[in-house]
Scaffold this active site. Structure first.
Site, PDB file in Angstrom:
ATOM      1  N   GLY A 129       0.641  -1.231   0.151  1.00 30.77           N
ATOM      2  CA  GLY A 129       0.047   0.083   0.029  1.00 30.77           C
ATOM      3  C   GLY A 129       1.050   1.262   0.063  1.00 30.77           C
ATOM      4  O   GLY A 129       0.939   1.799   1.107  1.00 30.77           O
ATOM      5  N   GLU A 246      12.193  -4.350  -4.113  1.00 28.19           N
ATOM      6  CA  GLU A 246      11.148  -4.740  -5.099  1.00 28.19           C
ATOM      7  C   GLU A 246      11.530  -4.737  -6.737  1.00 28.19           C
ATOM      8  O   GLU A 246      11.497  -5.699  -7.345  1.00 28.19           O
ATOM      9  CB  GLU A 246      10.032  -3.592  -5.317  1.00 28.19           C
ATOM     10  CG  GLU A 246       8.985  -3.825  -5.999  1.00 28.19           C
ATOM     11  CD  GLU A 246       7.853  -2.719  -6.074  1.00 28.19           C
ATOM     12  OE1 GLU A 246       6.775  -2.995  -6.630  1.00 28.19           O
ATOM     13  OE2 GLU A 246       8.306  -1.732  -5.290  1.00 28.19           O
TER      14      GLU A 246
END
Length: 396
Positions: A129, A246
């Protein structure tokens, strides 16, 4: 949860023996073709993740303490190659490659014990998020707030482009605990129960017709302070760790996957009778060069993580290489197929169930997700090439 490592021998294996052991496991335990029904597919994937974890074949870079394999550099490369070759379901959610390294580095021992093994086994699905309607590439401008009330935070706000949020159990989230003017100095890293009262997930239909993204709304959501990673208002360094991992996560796996995809595209060119055309051969040769560079750069990132604990700016280089490659490859595939490349998977005449068209559409977002290509170029320019900071951009 009991972490089992019975299938991992204590002695050092040769590369060939390790590869053979992996290949035997994937062959003997292959879960088969996934179901088409989304709920059945999710259950299929969770069952496979549990099988891998219980047999000691999950988390190639993770510490053994939390159920990982703690592999050497060479064995991590082999692991990703064999995983791609086996065509088995991958990890669920985005937690393994992003949140997990952050928790391992910054989390308390209690947080590691509570969150890591269930994430790796697939018992809990995690999603990220970060992005908001007004805070995508410029994350320091995020507006989702968390107000401290005793031993809890009360969260209000909105996130968007949240991958796999419809299946998620936990959202690793950035919230503002400082003033809006504090930017990155007022950001906190919270783990939010996706099923908590006040959390609403709304799927977003994308250009492929799927709904892999969602927008998430928080309305007075109560989050225990014990689910904060790091200190209040000091989440930005954690964000940098998360984003670096990531971009690095699965880089070798992606290189291995596209090694296979390129072989399949070459086979398609032969089937269509076009492999002997000079321009087609030149383009396939270019892809061959790029997929090899992708593999070498992924290996460099893994080496940096093992030696320095962080992927560094090389992860931005990898991100740029992969996103440009996958867009170019799918554009070429559509051109190779001609009019047949425009047929969707619903058409009985679609080539390979329209996989190349779906890939073409899906990769339109590749240069946006996980940091836009423009942001990656700035990172490479400033942190790798040591060029002056862009005066039009806020400091990072």
């Amino acid at each position: 949860m009991t972490v089992q490592q019975a299938n991992i021998p204590s002695e050092i294996e040769s590369d060939d023996d390790f590869r053979a052991r992996l290949r035997t496991f994937f062959t003997d335990h292959h879960p088969g073709k996934p179901p088409r029904d989304p709920k059945e597919r999710l259950a299929h994937q969770k069952a496979w993740n549990a099988t891998m974890f219980d047999a000691g074949f999950s988390g190639p870079s993770w510490p053994k303490e939390f159920g990982g394999m703690e592999l050497s550099f060479a064995h991590q490369v082999i692991y990703q190659e064999e995983l791609a070759r086996a065509r088995v379901p991958g990890p669920m959610g985005t937690g393994l490659g992003i949140a997990a390294p952050t928790i391992i580095r910054y989390g308390t021992q209690a947080q590691k014990e509570e969150f890591l093994a269930p994430m790796l086994r697939g018992d809990k699905i995690w999603c990220q998020g970060y992005s908001e309607p007004g805070a995508g590439s410029d994350l320091p401008s995020l507006r989702t707030t968390a107000r401290r009330e005793g031993d809890e935070y009360v969260v209000n706000g909105q996130k968007v482009w949240t991958t796999q949020a419809t299946n998620a159990d936990v959202l690793f989230t950035l919230v503002r605990t400082g003033t809006q003017e504090s930017r990155q100095k007022g950001i906190t890293y919270l783990l939010i129960d996706a099923h908590a009262p006040g959390v609403e997930v709304r799927p977003l239909r994308d250009i492929t017709g799927g709904a892999g993204f969602a927008e998430v709304f928080f309305d007075d959501v109560h989050v225990p302070v014990s689910h904060r990673i790091g200190e209040e208002n000091e989440g930005w360094p954690l964000v940098r760790t998360s984003l670096g991992h990531e971009r690095a996560a699965g880089a070798m796996n992606q290189a291995a996957v596209y090694r296979r995809v390129l072989d399949e595209l070459t086979a398609l060119a032969r089937e269509r009778g076009r492999a002997s055309e000079p321009l087609i051969r030149d383009q396939l040769a270019d892809f061959e060069i790029r997929v090899r560079i992708m593999r070498y750069n992924a290996a460099r990132i893994i080496s940096d993580i093992l030696t320095k604990g962080e992927p560094g700016a090389a992860s931005s280089v990898s991100r740029m290489l992969i996103t440009a490659f996958e867009q170019d490859l799918h554009e070429f595939a559509i051109g190779l197929l001609g009019p047949a490349g425009l047929l969707t998977k619903d058409s009985p005449h679609a080539v390979q169930r329209a996989r190349w068209l779906t890939g073409f559409l899906r990769t339109r977002a590749s240069t946006i997700g996980a940091g836009t290509s423009e942001i990656q170029r700035n990172t490479v320019a400033e942190q790798v090439l040591k060029l002056p900071h862009d005066p039009g951009m806020p400091p990072r």
